[in-house]
Design an enzyme around this catalytic site. Structure first.
Site, mmCIF file in Angstrom:
data_model
loop_
_atom_site.group_PDB
_atom_site.id
_atom_site.type_symbol
_atom_site.label_atom_id
_atom_site.label_comp_id
_atom_site.label_asym_id
_atom_site.label_seq_id
_atom_site.Cartn_x
_atom_site.Cartn_y
_atom_site.Cartn_z
ATOM 1 N N LYS A 168 -9.305 -16.871 3.257
ATOM 2 C CA LYS A 168 -8.089 -17.317 2.472
ATOM 3 C C LYS A 168 -7.239 -16.061 2.238
ATOM 4 C CE LYS A 168 -6.450 -17.565 -1.281
ATOM 5 N NZ LYS A 168 -4.841 -16.964 -1.680
ATOM 6 N N CYS A 280 -2.371 -0.142 -3.836
ATOM 7 C CA CYS A 280 -3.200 0.049 -5.232
ATOM 8 C C CYS A 280 -3.804 1.368 -5.387
ATOM 9 C CB CYS A 280 -4.736 -0.933 -5.023
ATOM 10 S SG CYS A 280 -5.385 -0.782 -3.382
ATOM 11 N N GLU A 380 -0.849 -0.570 -14.159
ATOM 12 C CA GLU A 380 -0.551 -0.901 -12.884
ATOM 13 C C GLU A 380 1.072 -1.643 -12.659
ATOM 14 O OE1 GLU A 380 -2.520 -1.216 -8.765
ATOM 15 O OE2 GLU A 380 -2.737 -3.022 -9.907
#
Length: 473
Positions: A168, A280, A380
């Site tokens: 996905k 990230c 973040e």
């Protein structure tokens, strides 16, 4: 093909009939669409993967790895097509997209034969034989920021391990996954071994994480979404591998001379801004000795201003747009909140760059004047935002570096490599760069704390998809 999903070796219509537009972040215009797969589509794909598992897992690992190597060759042949496509989906500058967004996944698929050859799938242990077996059906849920790269990091080792896969991809940057499915079909993977269902996280993603025939979920994305995936997977006792968020530190030690310090700060800006900060493992907190804070601010601001923002296809562009309007507003909200809380905007800020009112652009930003505990230094941001933080001594630097909920990556710069190594070993982060240490695509990647668990890439990435069976004689 993008109007269909790939299930059991065939391109078939999605059951729901709805579509998701794919938007070019540089123009804000939709240029393609993909099916909005639902739980029934996921169920069809999972059932196909479960049916294909016995025969696929029984094939020798060398054969499975050879098919992955064939995928690498085919992707390499389609580099131009994939590069243009990912630039349109993501907005990363073209000159970076080719080596990073296409080159890295090619290398991952190509590495499978050597990695498989180096693993012992059967081991004698006294009166026992220990077999390393595929975990089973894997649901792979991948992010938008390095779309094909993150797909390859899951799909290639899972298939080589003998698992079957339902992918996905992110609905924000999905088109490259359809090219991959086409490549895998042409490479000769048996029906059901690899399946692709596009759709949203709350619909297709949650259906995949909760399906009873899925044995493992490999997920990359936000920590919040990772918690939801883990919750759904836990109900079925599935194995999970979660690569989540980060707020990674870059520690410049106090033994650098002026030239080395300037070099470290400039490179630190680049380590934050890659892919417009949508990485990230970006080193988003620059830790410097307190007495050199003003010097670091000046150098960082000067370097940030060299990051020309604009059209990803312009060779002069160093910083493309953020991926979506939602992402742009999220970053701008963080910048406004930081300024309201007293942060010093050394350069940049929340306003659109001059002349770029169209497109999801954010100014390359450097912030200072905040505490390590402040929101902007803890959360973040996922944009081109560098926070400069002063420290008082080595112990304080380690305390600040480890003082967030995350532990994905880190950097350490020192004139003494042994000192840098000693400090690096004190940090709780999954991957640490010392001085100008080069990226190693075979080294394990993953995090501590709320950056998740499990490792990707190389031998360690393949081992995530294996379990053990012992037979006693």
């Amino acid at each position: 093909m993008p109007h269909r999903i790939y299930v059991d070796g065939e391109w078939v219509p999605a059951g729901g009939g709805a579509a998701i537009p794919v938007v070019n972040p540089a123009t804000e215009e939709a240029f393609a669409e993909v099916p909005r797969g639902d739980a029934k589509d996921v169920a069809r794909a999972v059932e196909a993967a479960a049916a294909a598992l016995p025969a696929w897992s029984a094939r020798p690992a060398a054969e499975r790895a050879a098919l992955c190597a064939a995928v690498a060759d085919a992707l390499r042949d389609r580099t131009d097509e994939l590069t243009e496509m990912i630039v349109d989906e993501l907005g990363m500058p073209l000159r970076l997209t080719r080596p990073i967004q296409v080159g890295a996944p090619v290398r991952t698929f190509a590495s499978m034969p050597d990695i498989a050859a180096g693993l012992e799938f059967e081991e004698r242990l006294g009166d026992s034989v220990v077999f390393r077996d595929p975990i089973g059906v894997v649901g792979a849920i991948t992010p938008w920021n390095y779309p094909l790269h993150q797909i390859a990091a899951k799909v290639a080792p899972a298939l080589t391990a003998g698992c079957t896969v339902v992918l996905k991809p992110s609905e924000v940057t999905p088109l490259n996954a359809f090219v991959l499915a086409d490549v895998m079909h042409e490479a000769g993977f048996p029906p059901g071994v690899f399946n692709l269902v596009s759709g949203t996280g709350p619909e297709a993603g949650e259906a995949l994480a909760g399906h009873p025939l899925v044995d493992m979920i490999s997920f990359t994305g936000s920590t919040r979404a990772g918690r939801r995936v883990a919750e759904l997977a836990a109900a079925g006792m599935k194995r999970t591998a979660l690569e989540l968020g980060g707020k990674s530190p870059n520690v410049l030690l106090d033994d650098l001379d002026d030239a080395a310090f300037e070099d470290a700060v400039r490179k630190g800006v680049g380590a934050c801004y890659l892919n417009s900060g949508q990485t990230c493992s970006a080193l988003t907190r620059l830790l410097v000795p307190r007495e050199r804070l003003a010097q670091a601010e000046l150098i960082a601001a000067e370097e940030a201003r060299t990051y020309t923002t604009g059209d990803p296809r312009n060779p002069a562009t160093r910083l493309g747009p953020l991926v979506s309007a939602v992402q742009r507003e999220r970053v701008r909200d963080h910048l406004r909140a930081a300024a309201a809380a007293g942060a010093t905007v050394v350069t940049g800020g929340p306003d659109a760059p001059d002349g770029l009112e169209r497109g999801y652009y954010v100014r390359p930003t450097v912030l200072s004047g905040v505490t390590p505990e402040s929101r902007i230094a803890q959360e973040e941001i996922f944009g081109p935002v560098l926070v400069v933080l002063p420290y008082d001594g080595e112990d304080d630097a380690v305390r600040i570096a480890d003082g967030t909920a995350y532990g994905l990556a880190a950097g350490v710069r020192s004139a003494d490599p042994e000192r840098a190594r000693r400090v690096a070993r004190r940090l709780r982060a999954g991957q640490i760069r010392i001085n100008d240490g080069a990226h190693n695509g075979l080294a394990p990647f993953g995090g501590f704390k709320q950056s998740g668990y499990g490792r990707e890439y190389g031998r360690f990435g393949l081992e995530e998809f294996l379990t053990t069976t012992s037979v006693q004689f």
